[in-house]
Structure formats: structure tokens, C-alpha cells
Design an enzyme around this catalytic site. Structure first.
Site, PDB file in Angstrom:
ATOM      1  N   ASP A 101       0.916  -1.206   0.054  1.00 18.75           N
ATOM      2  CA  ASP A 101       0.007  -0.182   0.159  1.00 18.75           C
ATOM      3  C   ASP A 101       0.909   1.153   0.039  1.00 18.75           C
ATOM      4  O   ASP A 101       2.203   1.204   0.332  1.00 18.75           O
ATOM      5  CB  ASP A 101      -0.798  -0.052   1.044  1.00 18.75           C
ATOM      6  CG  ASP A 101      -1.657   1.168   1.587  1.00 18.75           C
ATOM      7  OD1 ASP A 101      -2.344   1.584   0.408  1.00 18.75           O
ATOM      8  OD2 ASP A 101      -1.697   1.771   2.492  1.00 18.75           O
ATOM      9  N   ASP A 135      -0.072   5.041   0.992  1.00 17.02           N
ATOM     10  CA  ASP A 135      -0.305   6.068   2.117  1.00 17.02           C
ATOM     11  C   ASP A 135      -0.436   5.325   3.365  1.00 17.02           C
ATOM     12  O   ASP A 135      -1.206   4.266   3.725  1.00 17.02           O
ATOM     13  CB  ASP A 135      -1.627   6.853   1.856  1.00 17.02           C
ATOM     14  CG  ASP A 135      -1.596   7.650   0.837  1.00 17.02           C
ATOM     15  OD1 ASP A 135      -0.784   8.821   0.778  1.00 17.02           O
ATOM     16  OD2 ASP A 135      -2.262   7.242  -0.325  1.00 17.02           O
ATOM     17  N   ASP A 140      -1.780  -0.934   6.234  1.00 14.83           N
ATOM     18  CA  ASP A 140      -1.861  -0.292   7.377  1.00 14.83           C
ATOM     19  C   ASP A 140      -3.358  -0.010   7.852  1.00 14.83           C
ATOM     20  O   ASP A 140      -3.548   0.211   9.057  1.00 14.83           O
ATOM     21  CB  ASP A 140      -1.157   0.995   7.632  1.00 14.83           C
ATOM     22  CG  ASP A 140      -1.822   1.884   6.799  1.00 14.83           C
ATOM     23  OD1 ASP A 140      -2.102   1.981   5.500  1.00 14.83           O
ATOM     24  OD2 ASP A 140      -2.386   3.032   7.144  1.00 14.83           O
TER      25      ASP A 140
END
Length: 227
Positions: free
Chosen positions: A11, A13, A169
Site C-alpha cells: 500500500d 499512504d 496499514d
């Protein structure tokens, strides 16, 4: 003997880069321009992750959802001009990416951020990184947690999904990984917490980037000694 994992999907961000401040500033700029209340930076940890449209929906007051389109336009314009102001790679992440490349893992990036921003951010902060595929939001391809984009990447690189580690995240990332049949790895340095990652299917958690290399080397060593 072939190692268990051959590729790593990141991922963007909250995983590769800490972009929270720039995303918060851009959205708050849009809200203030439209006469809406703004939010503290920390609130954006739970607004981001599912694309800019959903970010603006979450940030707008319930009775101001009719302002979504102008808010989205204002947010994107401001972000375009300021996306490098405070965004930085997380400590240890560039070293992790380089080490994985040196060990011949195939690397890729998948984000719900618009594709142009995704491409430009990765090129800016990881100019030497050998990512085989970098992809953001594109027309006709559903956003994460739909696994379509992740599965397309796996097919393009000719690596079965179960040979991929997926680092993210948020619950969106863990759900994407599990739906794609990839190994879901939650990173604790990002925007969300351990409880969310575990509840959404994380199969492993990393406290810091270097933990991934230690685990992979341990797994490879155990594979070698199996009879």
C-alpha cells in the site's frame, strides 16, 4: 528449494509514506473554503484509506453532503499543489524496499489514491526503487478492498497470489489481501492500530520495517532444513 514468497505488494499512504498531514491539510482547506468545520490531523487517520471521494464524504458534516463534488475538487487541487510539503517515507522503509529488491523479490505498489498521484509520489520518494508495477485508482477498476487490481498485478507478473506478501496499514488492505489470496501483513507504523488490523484478517504484524526481513530470512532458513 523455492522460497514461500516471491513478491511483495505495498500500500502507499500509511505504509510506504506518511502522507497524513498533506491529506489533512488539503481536506481542511476544502472544508474551510466551503464554510464547514475542519478536523484535527489525527482524525484523518480514520478518514483516509478508501479513496478521495470517501475521504471527503467522511470529513463533510452529515447535513453538508451536497457539497461533496466541490469539496472533492478543492481538495484535489490543493493536494496537487502541496502533496510534497510534509509527506515523507517512513523511517526504514526505503532500506526495506532496497533490501527486498537485492534479494530478488518482485515489488509492486497498489493505492486507492488516483493513479497520477500514486505514480508521481512513488517516483518522487523512491526514485531508484525497482517496482515492477505501480498503480492507483483507474477508471473501470474497483477500489480496494475489491481484489481485482491486486489479482491483475499478480497475473501480469506471473506470480500466483499465494506467493505474495501484501503490506498495508488499514482494514481495507487486510481485506484486499485476504480476498486476493495473498498473505496479509499489517504494518503498525501506519494510520491504524493493531486491533483493527487483527480484526480485519492480518496474518502477521510488523512493528518496524526491518521485522519483515528478519521474518523472511528465518522462514527461508527453516525451509532449507526441512527433510
Amino acid at each position: 528449494m523455492q522460497r514461500q514468497f516471491q513478491a511483495v505488494l505495498f500500500d502507499l499512504d500509511g505504509t510506504l509514506v506518511d502522507s497524513l498531514a498533506d491529506l489533512a491539510n488539503a481536506t481542511n482547506h476544502a472544508l474551510a473554503t466551503l464554510g464547514c468545520p475542519t478536523h484535527p490531523r489525527e482524525a484523518y487517520r480514520y478518514f483516509v484509506g478508501d479513496g478521495a471521494r470517501t475521504l471527503c464524504q467522511r470529513a463533510l458534516p452529515a447535513d453538508k453532503q451536497d457539497l461533496l463534488e466541490p469539496a472533492l475538487a478543492l481538495m484535489r487541487t490543493h493536494y496537487d499543489a502541496h502533496r510534497y510539503d510534509e509527506t515523507r517515507p517512513y523511517p526504514g522503509v526505503p532500506e526495506l524496499v532496497a533490501a527486498l529488491a537485492e534479494r530478488d523479490y518482485r515489488l509492486a505498489v497498489l493505492s486507492n489514491k488516483p493513479d497520477r498521484f500514486t505514480q508521481e509520489l512513488v517516483a518522487h520518494y523512491f526514485p531508484a526503487a525497482p517496482f515492477a508495477v505501480v498503480r492507483g485508482q483507474l477508471p473501470g477498476i474497483p477500489l480496494k478492498p475489491d481484489p481485482a487490481a491486486a489479482l491483475r498485478m499478480a497475473q501480469e507478473l506471473g506470480i500466483p497470489p499465494d506467493r505474495w506478501l501484501y503490506l498495508g496499514d488499514t482494514n481495507t488492505d487486510m481485506r484486499t489481501a485476504r480476498a486476493a489470496g495473498m498473505h496479509a501483513v499489517g504494518v503498525l507504523w501506519g494510520f491504524r492500530d493493531r486491533a483493527e488490523l487483527e480484526a480485519s484478517g492480518a496474518q502477521r504484524l510488523l512493528a518496524q520495517p526491518g521485522d519483515l526481513l528478519a521474518w523472511l530470512e528465518n522462514e527461508q532458513g527453516r525451509t532449507r532444513v526441512r527433510p
